[in-house]
Design a protein around this motif. Structure first.
Motif, mmCIF file in Angstrom:
data_model
loop_
_atom_site.group_PDB
_atom_site.id
_atom_site.type_symbol
_atom_site.label_atom_id
_atom_site.label_comp_id
_atom_site.label_asym_id
_atom_site.label_seq_id
_atom_site.Cartn_x
_atom_site.Cartn_y
_atom_site.Cartn_z
ATOM 1 N N ASP A 1 0.660 -1.276 0.004
ATOM 2 C CA ASP A 1 -0.054 -0.027 -0.004
ATOM 3 C C ASP A 1 0.798 1.463 0.003
ATOM 4 O OD1 ASP A 1 -2.428 -1.294 -0.210
ATOM 5 O OD2 ASP A 1 -2.675 -1.550 2.045
ATOM 6 N N ALA A 2 2.306 1.181 0.456
ATOM 7 C CA ALA A 2 3.214 2.474 0.192
ATOM 8 C C ALA A 2 3.795 2.174 -0.985
ATOM 9 C CB ALA A 2 4.019 2.162 1.352
ATOM 10 N N GLY A 3 3.402 1.538 -2.006
ATOM 11 C CA GLY A 3 3.938 1.498 -3.252
ATOM 12 C C GLY A 3 5.099 0.498 -3.437
ATOM 13 N N GLN A 4 5.372 -0.285 -2.644
ATOM 14 C CA GLN A 4 6.446 -1.392 -2.360
ATOM 15 C C GLN A 4 5.940 -2.304 -3.704
ATOM 16 O OE1 GLN A 4 7.388 -3.495 0.812
ATOM 17 N NE2 GLN A 4 8.741 -4.789 0.182
ATOM 18 N N GLU A 5 6.856 -2.677 -4.926
ATOM 19 C CA GLU A 5 6.527 -3.415 -6.113
ATOM 20 C C GLU A 5 6.794 -5.117 -5.697
ATOM 21 O OE1 GLU A 5 7.766 -1.311 -9.212
ATOM 22 O OE2 GLU A 5 6.208 -0.031 -9.172
ATOM 23 N N LEU A 6 8.132 -5.199 -5.194
ATOM 24 C CA LEU A 6 8.752 -6.579 -5.025
ATOM 25 C C LEU A 6 8.977 -6.650 -3.484
ATOM 26 C CD1 LEU A 6 11.179 -6.503 -7.577
ATOM 27 C CD2 LEU A 6 9.200 -7.881 -7.771
ATOM 28 N N PRO A 7 8.706 -7.865 -2.931
ATOM 29 C CA PRO A 7 8.701 -8.475 -1.639
ATOM 30 C C PRO A 7 9.965 -8.731 -1.063
ATOM 31 C CG PRO A 7 8.073 -10.267 -3.160
ATOM 32 C CD PRO A 7 8.243 -9.135 -4.001
ATOM 33 N N HIS A 8 10.763 -7.430 -1.117
ATOM 34 C CA HIS A 8 12.266 -7.511 -0.701
ATOM 35 C C HIS A 8 12.405 -6.042 -0.245
ATOM 36 C CE1 HIS A 8 16.209 -9.693 -0.480
ATOM 37 N NE2 HIS A 8 16.526 -8.479 -0.304
ATOM 38 N N VAL A 9 13.085 -5.960 0.805
ATOM 39 C CA VAL A 9 13.432 -4.574 1.361
ATOM 40 C C VAL A 9 14.462 -3.914 0.243
ATOM 41 C CG1 VAL A 9 14.510 -3.103 2.903
ATOM 42 C CG2 VAL A 9 12.936 -4.965 3.621
ATOM 43 N N VAL A 10 14.033 -2.547 -0.072
ATOM 44 C CA VAL A 10 14.968 -2.074 -1.224
ATOM 45 C C VAL A 10 14.914 -0.602 -0.726
ATOM 46 C CG1 VAL A 10 15.085 -1.217 -3.394
ATOM 47 C CG2 VAL A 10 14.545 -3.472 -2.979
ATOM 48 N N VAL A 11 16.055 0.159 -0.637
ATOM 49 C CA VAL A 11 16.126 1.558 -0.589
ATOM 50 C C VAL A 11 16.554 2.306 -1.919
ATOM 51 C CG1 VAL A 11 17.288 3.487 0.849
ATOM 52 C CG2 VAL A 11 16.974 1.176 2.075
ATOM 53 N N ASN A 12 15.764 3.232 -2.163
ATOM 54 C CA ASN A 12 15.898 4.024 -3.571
ATOM 55 C C ASN A 12 16.767 5.113 -3.044
ATOM 56 O OD1 ASN A 12 13.616 3.087 -5.513
ATOM 57 N ND2 ASN A 12 12.824 2.680 -3.725
ATOM 58 N N VAL A 13 17.581 5.359 -3.831
ATOM 59 C CA VAL A 13 18.409 6.718 -3.799
ATOM 60 C C VAL A 13 18.270 7.368 -5.227
ATOM 61 C CG1 VAL A 13 20.627 7.816 -3.245
ATOM 62 C CG2 VAL A 13 20.150 5.501 -2.162
ATOM 63 N N ILE A 14 17.523 8.318 -5.041
ATOM 64 C CA ILE A 14 17.160 9.215 -6.458
ATOM 65 C C ILE A 14 17.770 10.487 -6.437
ATOM 66 C CG2 ILE A 14 15.295 9.986 -7.622
ATOM 67 C CD1 ILE A 14 13.423 8.009 -5.929
ATOM 68 N N PRO A 15 18.530 10.656 -7.566
ATOM 69 C CA PRO A 15 19.255 11.892 -7.776
ATOM 70 C C PRO A 15 17.949 12.982 -8.003
ATOM 71 C CG PRO A 15 20.225 10.434 -9.335
ATOM 72 C CD PRO A 15 19.030 9.881 -8.721
#
Ligand SMILES: [Zn+2]
Length: 178
Positions: free
Chosen positions: A90-104
């Motif tokens: 519901d928070a926009g997680q697409e795959l069932p594995h923790v991932v941290v996005n770092v977006i320029p």
């Protein structure tokens, strides 16, 4: 063995553009980036959401995300970064594995991660704050390794912030007086 697509990909790292790797995590370039240079920091040990992730791993992936962010500033000339963890479908997680996005981020880039602020009533803020404080104390009480000083630091800060908001509220109220 897991059915997780990210775990399977970690086993065959050739599929990734790996920019950093250690025993706990790896950082890769996103294959379908929001903007060029969008990186992902992925813990190697499977966990679906951050609540299921070991504290040491949580700490480590955010330290690495911070370093990746610094690299993005230095090498890509970014003006800022968004460091985002979508926690739960519901928070926009697409795959069932923790991932941290770092977006320029750059000034006037096409991304929009902002939300429309809405007014919270003082009553709502007070109720939510007291609910969260009770629960936070309950969470931290069983964790020896979390230094008590950290908890004590956070609470006065939260109270100070509340106090500040109330002050602002009073000042605004006074200004409205004829
Ligand atoms: Zn996984």
């Amino acid at each position: 063995m897991t059915d997780c697509d990210i775990c399977k990909l970690i086993e065959s790292k050739d599929a990734f553009k790996v920019i950093y790797e250690d025993d706990i995590c790896l950082a890769i370039l996103h294959e379908s980036p929001s903007v060029s240079g969008h990186c992902l920091v992925i813990p190697k040990k499977h966990s679906t959401i951050i609540e299921e992730t070991d504290d040491e791993v949580v700490e480590h992936i955010f330290v690495v995300a911070n370093k990746v962010s610094s690299a993005i500033f230095d090498t890509l000339g970014a003006h800022g970064t968004n460091i985002v963890l979508n926690n739960g479908a519901d928070a926009g997680q697409e795959l069932p594995h923790v991932v941290v996005n770092v977006i320029p981020r750059k000034e006037n880039d096409p991304l929009n991660l902002e939300w429309q602020p809405k007014q919270a009533s003082q009553e709502e803020l007070k109720t939510t704050s007291s609910m969260m404080k009770v629960y936070a104390e309950h969470i931290y009480s069983g964790k020896d390794k979390l230094p008590e000083v950290k908890i004590k630091k956070e609470e006065p800060a939260a109270e100070k912030e509340e106090g500040k908001k109330e002050d602002d509220y009073l000042v605004k109220g006074l200004k409205r007086m004829p």
